[in-house]
Structure formats: C-alpha cells, structure tokens
Design a protein around this motif. Sequence first.
Motif, PDB file in Angstrom:
ATOM      1  N   ILE A 175       0.848  -1.186   0.000  1.00 51.62           N
ATOM      2  CA  ILE A 175       0.000   0.000   0.000  1.00 51.62           C
ATOM      3  C   ILE A 175       0.886   1.238   0.000  1.00 51.62           C
ATOM      4  CG2 ILE A 175      -1.879   1.189   1.192  1.00 51.62           C
ATOM      5  CD1 ILE A 175      -2.447  -1.462   2.661  1.00 51.62           C
ATOM      6  N   THR A 176       0.649   2.149  -0.918  1.00 55.74           N
ATOM      7  CA  THR A 176       1.427   3.378  -0.981  1.00 55.74           C
ATOM      8  C   THR A 176       0.494   4.585  -1.095  1.00 55.74           C
ATOM      9  OG1 THR A 176       1.764   3.978  -3.317  1.00 55.74           O
ATOM     10  CG2 THR A 176       2.948   2.039  -2.508  1.00 55.74           C
ATOM     11  N   PRO A 177       0.955   5.755  -0.654  1.00 58.48           N
ATOM     12  CA  PRO A 177       0.184   6.981  -0.901  1.00 58.48           C
ATOM     13  C   PRO A 177       0.179   7.283  -2.398  1.00 58.48           C
ATOM     14  CG  PRO A 177       1.897   7.318   0.770  1.00 58.48           C
ATOM     15  CD  PRO A 177       2.192   6.023   0.097  1.00 58.48           C
ATOM     16  N   GLY A 181       1.015  10.364  -8.573  1.00 56.13           N
ATOM     17  CA  GLY A 181       1.074   8.972  -9.013  1.00 56.13           C
ATOM     18  C   GLY A 181       2.441   8.412  -9.313  1.00 56.13           C
ATOM     19  N   GLY A 182       3.516   9.189  -9.155  1.00 54.11           N
ATOM     20  CA  GLY A 182       4.842   8.689  -9.485  1.00 54.11           C
ATOM     21  C   GLY A 182       5.281   7.530  -8.605  1.00 54.11           C
ATOM     22  N   LEU A 183       5.069   7.650  -7.309  1.00 54.60           N
ATOM     23  CA  LEU A 183       5.452   6.591  -6.372  1.00 54.60           C
ATOM     24  C   LEU A 183       4.649   5.326  -6.626  1.00 54.60           C
ATOM     25  CD1 LEU A 183       6.801   5.471  -3.789  1.00 54.60           C
ATOM     26  CD2 LEU A 183       5.018   6.644  -2.477  1.00 54.60           C
ATOM     27  N   LEU A 184       3.338   5.441  -6.679  1.00 52.32           N
ATOM     28  CA  LEU A 184       2.480   4.269  -6.877  1.00 52.32           C
ATOM     29  C   LEU A 184       2.760   3.598  -8.218  1.00 52.32           C
ATOM     30  CD1 LEU A 184       0.175   2.454  -5.922  1.00 52.32           C
ATOM     31  CD2 LEU A 184      -1.441   4.113  -6.884  1.00 52.32           C
ATOM     32  N   SER A 185       2.981   4.376  -9.256  1.00 49.11           N
ATOM     33  CA  SER A 185       3.265   3.805 -10.585  1.00 49.11           C
ATOM     34  C   SER A 185       4.523   2.956 -10.569  1.00 49.11           C
ATOM     35  CB  SER A 185       3.437   4.931 -11.617  1.00 49.11           C
ATOM     36  OG  SER A 185       2.258   5.653 -11.792  1.00 49.11           O
ATOM     37  N   ILE A 198       0.653 -10.156  -6.290  1.00 46.31           N
ATOM     38  CA  ILE A 198       0.714  -9.159  -5.217  1.00 46.31           C
ATOM     39  C   ILE A 198      -0.352  -8.098  -5.472  1.00 46.31           C
ATOM     40  CG2 ILE A 198       2.120  -7.384  -4.104  1.00 46.31           C
ATOM     41  CD1 ILE A 198       4.587  -9.021  -4.886  1.00 46.31           C
ATOM     42  N   GLU A 199      -1.132  -7.799  -4.431  1.00 51.02           N
ATOM     43  CA  GLU A 199      -2.156  -6.770  -4.553  1.00 51.02           C
ATOM     44  C   GLU A 199      -1.519  -5.409  -4.266  1.00 51.02           C
ATOM     45  OE1 GLU A 199      -6.736  -5.904  -2.978  1.00 51.02           O
ATOM     46  OE2 GLU A 199      -5.557  -7.567  -2.163  1.00 51.02           O
ATOM     47  N   VAL A 200      -1.769  -4.458  -5.135  1.00 51.10           N
ATOM     48  CA  VAL A 200      -1.199  -3.120  -4.993  1.00 51.10           C
ATOM     49  C   VAL A 200      -2.337  -2.124  -4.825  1.00 51.10           C
ATOM     50  CG1 VAL A 200       0.258  -1.336  -6.015  1.00 51.10           C
ATOM     51  CG2 VAL A 200       0.785  -3.757  -6.411  1.00 51.10           C
ATOM     52  N   ILE A 201      -2.248  -1.326  -3.747  1.00 50.87           N
ATOM     53  CA  ILE A 201      -3.320  -0.397  -3.405  1.00 50.87           C
ATOM     54  C   ILE A 201      -2.747   1.003  -3.185  1.00 50.87           C
ATOM     55  CG2 ILE A 201      -5.115   0.150  -1.699  1.00 50.87           C
ATOM     56  CD1 ILE A 201      -5.272  -2.888  -1.134  1.00 50.87           C
ATOM     57  N   GLY A 202      -3.413   1.995  -3.728  1.00 54.91           N
ATOM     58  CA  GLY A 202      -3.031   3.389  -3.509  1.00 54.91           C
ATOM     59  C   GLY A 202      -4.000   4.066  -2.572  1.00 54.91           C
ATOM     60  N   ALA A 281       1.278   9.012   6.290  1.00 56.90           N
ATOM     61  CA  ALA A 281       0.402   8.343   7.253  1.00 56.90           C
ATOM     62  C   ALA A 281      -0.906   7.863   6.644  1.00 56.90           C
ATOM     63  CB  ALA A 281       0.119   9.279   8.425  1.00 56.90           C
ATOM     64  N   THR A 282      -1.211   8.256   5.410  1.00 59.77           N
ATOM     65  CA  THR A 282      -2.470   7.823   4.787  1.00 59.77           C
ATOM     66  C   THR A 282      -2.547   6.310   4.672  1.00 59.77           C
ATOM     67  OG1 THR A 282      -1.519   8.067   2.557  1.00 59.77           O
ATOM     68  CG2 THR A 282      -2.747   9.949   3.447  1.00 59.77           C
ATOM     69  N   THR A 283      -1.415   5.657   4.457  1.00 61.02           N
ATOM     70  CA  THR A 283      -1.435   4.207   4.279  1.00 61.02           C
ATOM     71  C   THR A 283      -1.851   3.496   5.561  1.00 61.02           C
ATOM     72  OG1 THR A 283       0.966   4.264   4.692  1.00 61.02           O
ATOM     73  CG2 THR A 283       0.242   4.135   2.401  1.00 61.02           C
ATOM     74  N   LEU A 284      -1.298   3.907   6.681  1.00 61.22           N
ATOM     75  CA  LEU A 284      -1.704   3.313   7.957  1.00 61.22           C
ATOM     76  C   LEU A 284      -3.162   3.658   8.252  1.00 61.22           C
ATOM     77  CD1 LEU A 284      -0.959   1.728  10.505  1.00 61.22           C
ATOM     78  CD2 LEU A 284      -0.294   3.902  11.553  1.00 61.22           C
ATOM     79  N   ALA A 285      -3.564   4.872   7.950  1.00 65.01           N
ATOM     80  CA  ALA A 285      -4.953   5.271   8.169  1.00 65.01           C
ATOM     81  C   ALA A 285      -5.912   4.361   7.409  1.00 65.01           C
ATOM     82  CB  ALA A 285      -5.150   6.729   7.742  1.00 65.01           C
ATOM     83  N   ALA A 286      -5.553   3.993   6.195  1.00 67.77           N
ATOM     84  CA  ALA A 286      -6.413   3.116   5.398  1.00 67.77           C
ATOM     85  C   ALA A 286      -6.531   1.736   6.026  1.00 67.77           C
ATOM     86  CB  ALA A 286      -5.867   3.004   3.974  1.00 67.77           C
ATOM     87  N   VAL A 287      -5.410   1.216   6.527  1.00 63.93           N
ATOM     88  CA  VAL A 287      -5.411  -0.116   7.129  1.00 63.93           C
ATOM     89  C   VAL A 287      -6.218  -0.145   8.425  1.00 63.93           C
ATOM     90  CG1 VAL A 287      -3.942  -1.867   8.217  1.00 63.93           C
ATOM     91  CG2 VAL A 287      -3.230  -0.807   6.069  1.00 63.93           C
TER      92      VAL A 287
END
Length: 404
Positions: A175-177, A181-185, A198-202, A281-287
Amino acid sequence: MAVVTLDDIKKARKKIENTAIKTDLDWSRTFSKMSGNEVYLKLENLQRTGSFKIRGAYNKISNLTEDERKNGVVAASAGNHAQGVALAATQMGIKSTIVMPEGAPIGKINATQGYGADVILSGESYDEAHAEEERFAEEHGATIVPAFNDLDVIAGQGTIGLEILEDLPDVDVVITPVGGGGLLSGVAIALKESNPNIEVIGVEAANAACMAESMKQGCLANLDKVDTIADGIAVKCPGEITYKIISEYVDHIVTVEEEEIAHAISLLMERAKLIVEGAGATTLAAVLNDKINIQGKKIAIVLSGGNIDLDMISTIIDRGMIKAGRRISFETSLFDKPGALRDLLDVISKTGANVISVAHDRLAPNIALKHAQVQVALETKNEKHVKEITETLKRNNYLIKRIQ
C-alpha cells in the motif's frame, strides 16, 4: 504495456544506490494486532531528505546528457521534491534552481538551500510557481525535473518495490500513498512485473482524491481545489503517464479522511516512535479504518515521508489528547473574593487531575460584578476520568462550560 519496465527500475537502483539509502522494512506488533494482519512499515520517512523523492530525482538527473548538465536543472516544489532535486543535483555537481510559492515555510526554504539549490520565490500557489519554472527553463536552458509525470522519476520511485520484495518475498499486499502517481506507478510496476499476484493499493486523502476521481471517470480529472493536511499528495490532477500505469497495474484506490490521517500520525508517534507526515500516514490510516477489506495478510505499507511542520505536530497532539479524554478545558464563574480560586483548585486536586493552566479574569465585560471568569486546562487519564471530574465540580456547585 508499461512505458517503464522492470529493467528500467533495476537500472535505476544501481544508479541511486550510493545516494538513496535502502530503508528498513519493520514489522509492527502494534499495528499487526490492531488490523488483524501482519503489518510491515517501509520507513521512507527515514530516507535522505526525509522522503522517497530523492530516488526519482537522482535517477532523472543522472540520465541527463552532458549539455543538459551544464545548463542545470529546475523544479517547482514547496516540499519533498524540492529537497530531493537539490540534493541529487549537488551530489552530481549540477546547478539546481527550485521555484517555491512565496508563502513556502521558512524551514523548507532553508532546507532546500542547505542541500545546495538556489531558491526563487514566485507566486502564491504551486501553479504560479510552475509557470515560473517553465519560464526559467526557457530562458536559461535548464532541464525541468518533474515531480511525478516522468519516466525516469517513476523508475526511481519503483526501487522501493524492489527493496520490499527483497525483504519480504512473500508479501501479499503493498500500500502506498498516491498524489500525482509517481510513487504508486513505479512501485506497482516493480511488484506486478515480479509477481502479478501481489495486490497493490493506492491511498489518497479524500479532500485531494484526483486519482480516484480519474479512475472513476475513466480519464484525467482536474479537481477545483484540494484541502488536506497530507500536503505531499495535495495534487489537483494526476500525470497522464502515471494515470495510464495505475489504470493497468493497480488493484484499488481508496481514500481516507482528515481525522483518520491525523490519528494515524499520532499513533505512529506514540506507538512506533516515528515522525511521519500526512501523506505518509495515509497508508496506515487506510489499514486501521477498514478502507481495505483484508485479514490475515502480509502487508507492506509505505510511510513515504517524515517532513511535517512542528506546528502541525503540536496541533495533532493536542487534538489527539482531547479526543482520547486526556485533556479537558472548561470555564466557570467564581465569586470575586479571596480564596475562591483556591477552593476550586482544591476540588480539582482531589480528582487526581493535573492543572496545565489557569486564566482568571475579573474585568471581562460579560462577567457580572463581583464575579470572575476562570478558564482551566487539565491533564486527565481518559474519558471516564473527565466524566468524574465534571460530576465532582457540579456536586460542589460549580457551573462549568466545557471548551474542549
């Protein structure tokens, strides 16, 4: 077919290995227990310059021609990208100029200059700074280093995916912020081309969800405004290149609310002893807020940066303490006579609360004659303790108005 290949990302890793550190992937007992998954934290908040941006910036600049290097580079940014470009260029002996909005925080201006860049303040917004960046590039022949919509930048950010696979080959979900979109891409290509299972989530801030809106519309969406504490991903429109890659490789885009982001920042400080900015911190917030319906999986979440203003940290801590019932502020009216304030404080002391501050005002125009208004801030244990304090004060004939 990806416009950035797995081989591009592997080449980028070799180029950046002496500048960008390989950050740790730490298992978190606390967040694993809270989420019902095996949670690993990818600590890009501890990366050089305080964020992942150095990876893409260095890879981009390292691929310049000799003529391009002589003319230097320019970038528009008020944050992490500015510092990444500044350090990367300095490492290679290349002149860098960063255009920042005039209201950019002094700390970020100083940090960018400290990494060796010349800073130009122009305009009130990123869009105006970007216009000056383009003008400067045209006048001086400097190469623009984009924040996200660039093949070399994407490949550099994708090196995070390679590191996750090295440290956790059997990872189930990453999971990435996501902002532009550069990081997630880059991470998505590195992971999916290595293991399509592998599941990839933004994750985006709900108040800046340009990629989620683009995915919904099936084309690039341009938001009218963004308003989020996750300033590292406060982007109105994603990149054309990144949008295409994410459409092909990413499984889901989810959003989180401002209070959820703030709570995640607070939890990371208190439970993991980590300073993480809003975007990271958005990634932890999502989880932790059930934005992602997974249980019993090995999850790697990217904490993308740690460059958060101290004033913001202070505000988040204070609000978190209030929400947890560990701080209360109230006001009451006392007879303006000797001993009245002492009597109030005696009652409070018997409850076990700790007095943080007291403000005593006998001259306010809204106060009755022979009375004084008193505001008290207390450190408390929890909501149950707060309730006990308020009931005790009422039993002792104090009429209180809770402020916080």
